[in-house]
Structure formats: structure tokens, C-alpha cells
Design an enzyme around this catalytic site. Structure first.
Site, PDB file in Angstrom:
ATOM      1  N   ARG A 142      43.502  40.616  34.392  1.00 40.77           N
ATOM      2  CA  ARG A 142      44.148  41.243  33.241  1.00 40.77           C
ATOM      3  C   ARG A 142      44.883  40.177  32.437  1.00 40.77           C
ATOM      4  O   ARG A 142      45.545  39.301  33.020  1.00 40.77           O
ATOM      5  CB  ARG A 142      45.158  42.300  33.685  1.00 40.77           C
ATOM      6  CG  ARG A 142      44.557  43.587  34.216  1.00 40.77           C
ATOM      7  CD  ARG A 142      43.843  44.397  33.127  1.00 40.77           C
ATOM      8  NE  ARG A 142      43.373  45.673  33.617  1.00 40.77           N
ATOM      9  CZ  ARG A 142      42.176  45.889  34.177  1.00 40.77           C
ATOM     10  NH1 ARG A 142      41.324  44.884  34.314  1.00 40.77           N
ATOM     11  NH2 ARG A 142      41.824  47.086  34.578  1.00 40.77           N
TER      12      ARG A 142
ATOM     13  N   GLU B 227      43.489  43.417  23.680  1.00 40.84           N
ATOM     14  CA  GLU B 227      42.021  43.464  23.556  1.00 40.84           C
ATOM     15  C   GLU B 227      41.621  44.566  22.595  1.00 40.84           C
ATOM     16  O   GLU B 227      42.205  45.657  22.665  1.00 40.84           O
ATOM     17  CB  GLU B 227      41.393  43.725  24.930  1.00 40.84           C
ATOM     18  CG  GLU B 227      41.679  42.596  25.905  1.00 40.84           C
ATOM     19  CD  GLU B 227      41.152  42.846  27.320  1.00 40.84           C
ATOM     20  OE1 GLU B 227      40.529  43.897  27.553  1.00 40.84           O
ATOM     21  OE2 GLU B 227      41.377  41.998  28.185  1.00 40.84           O
TER      22      GLU B 227
ATOM     23  N   HIS C  73      35.783  41.086  28.035  1.00 43.09           N
ATOM     24  CA  HIS C  73      36.131  41.932  29.190  1.00 43.09           C
ATOM     25  C   HIS C  73      34.881  42.659  29.734  1.00 43.09           C
ATOM     26  O   HIS C  73      34.793  43.889  29.675  1.00 43.09           O
ATOM     27  CB  HIS C  73      37.223  42.949  28.800  1.00 43.09           C
ATOM     28  CG  HIS C  73      37.972  43.466  29.989  1.00 43.09           C
ATOM     29  ND1 HIS C  73      39.287  43.831  29.952  1.00 43.09           N
ATOM     30  CD2 HIS C  73      37.581  43.684  31.271  1.00 43.09           C
ATOM     31  CE1 HIS C  73      39.677  44.261  31.138  1.00 43.09           C
ATOM     32  NE2 HIS C  73      38.652  44.183  31.961  1.00 43.09           N
TER      33      HIS C  73
HETATM   34  C1  GLV Z   1      38.045  46.381  34.694  1.00 40.82           C
HETATM   35  O1  GLV Z   1      38.745  45.561  34.222  1.00 40.82           O
HETATM   36  C2  GLV Z   1      38.400  47.187  35.825  1.00 40.82           C
HETATM   37  O2  GLV Z   1      39.584  47.268  36.185  1.00 40.82           O
HETATM   38  O3  GLV Z   1      37.493  47.796  36.402  1.00 40.82           O
END
Ligand code: GLV
Length: 326
Positions: A238, A267, A286
Site C-alpha cells: 500500500r 491512486e 496497482h
Molecule cells: C490489493 O491490493 C489487495 O489488497 O488485494
């Protein structure tokens, strides 16, 4: 009346059909735009279940208005977008999608490490822009990955899966975690280090810790300054675990050599973000769990969890185990 399930993103028809067999279902239909907050609040106010993604903020404001809501099935392993305490207080079960994404996310995290070390995106752009005019001994040279030291911050399931991949590259594996991971130590030869020792010793530092009150802002400028100047930093967990400005400053000042980032503070990042013009940054949108197979498995897990709640069974991947529903 059938329970109403609201899905906050465009999802494959098969998922809508599966849920429609038992529930009244509506889904947001725009591919490139997230459901606006006002609409999410409106839908949550009348929904019995929400199928959400990590950018949907499920906070006390939403939960207070969601009088019928029984379950939020969040399509992610992380759940930092959700106020768990408020959810438990409102009797809303919160579920996530662990396990099904472990290997896929580890593949991406390790690929990002390789891409950053070997300058793969830069090299691809170089070819596509027609700049490849000759073969030169030092053209686009990167740094080796094999036989180097990887420092894994956050040795959970994904961290362990990354360690397995690193072992295949003959890397020495260091890790830092809240708890010692005996299995990784025995099976993979992973060596526990304090946070500072890991930063000082590693050639690659990879962050795979969950975002919570303990990890928010865990990487400040002083931490990048402790790393080797040739070190490469990878973040596939994150954004807010890192002080982003500190990372920008560290890269500009040469405290570390490069960064591979799948996640950011905010994001999507803006078109004028400093990372976009930095040659030594590989930036991804991401996509850790973004394989067709895994994204479908994550959505199926969300359906399993929603069905469990309406069948009055505890969902398999319930996060707030203190919720008093079951
Ligand atoms: C993605 O970032 C997740 O937490 O699955």
C-alpha cells in the site's frame, strides 16, 4: 423480497448471473470510472450486501446510513478502505479475498523487482521509440538479481511466496515481520532482521506489509538513507506505508538507486506526478492480483461470502470476527 446486492464496479456477466440466481443485483457499469461517492452512499442505504473494491471508502458515514446492510465483500486481501470497528458496531460482516491471490501477487511483485533491476520498461520504451541503433557493451545495463540479498518487510502469505521465488534466484533472504516466521526460516533459510539491519544489509528491499496504524508512514527519508546507495526499493502493498515525498527526495538525492512501485499514496496518481518523469522508477497501476484467473477467483470468493451471510453461515474469509451476526 430478495436481498439487494450492489456491485460497485463493472464485473463479468458470470458474476452478475451467479448472484442474480438468488438476489436482486445491480452493478456499476462504467469500466473507466469508479462509482461516485454520492451514488455509493445512495446504494448502500438500500443494499443488503455490497461487493466492493479497495478504492471504495466504507466508513462510519456510509455504515450509519446503511440500515439493511449485512455484508461487505471486499474484492481484495487488504481492507484498509474499511472502518472495521464501525462495521462491527453496525453488525456488518466484512470479508476479504486472501489466498486466491497470493501467488499471482507474488509473481507481480517479483516481476516488478526484476523489471526495475534490469530496466525493462525503460528498455522497452527505448526499442519502441526507435532509439536502438547499435549494440553497445554498456547499453541499458542494470544490476543482477540472482545471488543478491532481498529484504522482505512483511512476511505474511505474499511475503513468503516472494521468498520462494527469491530462493529460486539463489538470493539470500532477510525478513522483518511482527512475528518470527519459523516455516520460512526452516524451508527457505530466511533470516530475521530488525528493520534497521534489514535496510542496511539488503540489495533489494520489498514492502509487502499490510497498511495499518503500525505500518502507516513506516518508511521515512531516514530509512531510505540507511539503505545501500545501489539498493532498489519495491512496494507492492500500500502506498501510505511510505512517505512518498521522502521516497522522491531519496531517489533524487541518490540515497537509493531505483524504485519499482505498484501502489501509491493516492491512486490513480496524477499526470504531473514526479515519478512519471523519473527514469529509475518503474510504475504500475496497482495490478498485483490482476490475472484473469485470480480476479475471477476473487470475485467468486466475494459471491461465496455473500451467499454464506444470507444462508446464515459464517463466511469463510470474515475479517471482523467480533461482528455479532453469527
Ligand atoms: C490489493 O491490493 C489487495 O489488497 O488485494
Amino acid at each position: 423480497m430478495k436481498p439487494f446486492v450492489y456491485i460497485t464496479r463493472k464485473v463479468p456477466d458470470a458474476i452478475v448471473s451467479r448472484l442474480s440466481a438468488s438476489y436482486q443485483v445491480e452493478a456499476w457499469t462504467e469500466e473507466d470510472k469508479a462509482v461516485p461517492r454520492e451514488i455509493l452512499l445512495e446504494k448502500a442505504a438500500v443494499a443488503d450486501a455490497l461487493l466492493t473494491v479497495i478504492s471504495d471508502v466504507i466508513d462510519n458515514e456510509l455504515l450509519s446510513r446503511a440500515g439493511r446492510l449485512k455484508v461487505v465483500a471486499n474484492m481484495a486481501v487488504g481492507f484498509d478502505n474499511i472502518d472495521l470497528e464501525a462495521a462491527s458496531r453496525h453488525g456488518v460482516a466484512i470479508c476479504n479475498t486472501p489466498d486466491v491471490l497470493t501467488d499471482t501477487t507474488a509473481d507481480l511483485a517479483f516481476a516488478l523487482l526484476l523489471a526495475t533491476a534490469r530496466r525493462m520498461t525503460e528498455a522497452s520504451e527505448f526499442v519502441k521509440e526507435g532509439k536502438w541503433t547499435s549494440w553497445a557493451p554498456m547499453m541499458l545495463v542494470g544490476t543482477d538479481v540472482h545471488h543478491k540479498k532481498i529484504g522482505i518487510v512483511g512476511m505474511g502469505k505474499i511475503g513468503t511466496a516472494v521468498a520462494k521465488r527469491a530462493a529460486g534466484f539463489d538470493m539470500e533472504i532477510l525478513y522483518h515481520n511482527r512475528k518470527r516466521h519459523e516455516v520460512a526460516e526452516e524451508m527457505l533459510g530466511a533470516q530475521y532482521r530488525s528493520f534497521d539491519a534489514l535496510l542496511q544489509e539488503s540489495d533489494f528491499v520489498i514492502c509487502l506489509a499490510p497498511l495499518n496504524d503500525d505500518t502507516r508512514g513506516m518508511f521515512q527519508r531516514k530509512h531510505f538513507q540507511k539503505m545501500k546507495k545501489e539498493a532498489i526499493f519495491i512496494n507492492a502493498s500500500r502506498g501510505p506505508i511510505i512517505n512518498e515525498q521522502a521516497l522522491i527526495d531519496a531517489l533524487e538525492a541518490g540515497d537509493i538507486a531505483a524504485a519499482g512501485l505498484d501502489v501509491f499514496d493516492k491512486e490513480p496518481i496524477g499526470a504531473d506526478h514526479p515519478f512519471l518523469t523519473m527514469k529509475n522508477v518503474v510504475a504500475l497501476p496497482h495490478i498485483g492480483s490482476a490475472s484473469r484467473e485470480t480476479r475471477l477467483a476473487m470475485m467468486e470468493t466475494c459471491c461465496d461470502n455473500i451467499e454464506a451471510v444470507f444462508d446464515q453461515r459464517p463466511p469463510k474469509t470474515l475479517v471482523n470476527k467480533d461482528v455479532l451476526q453469527f
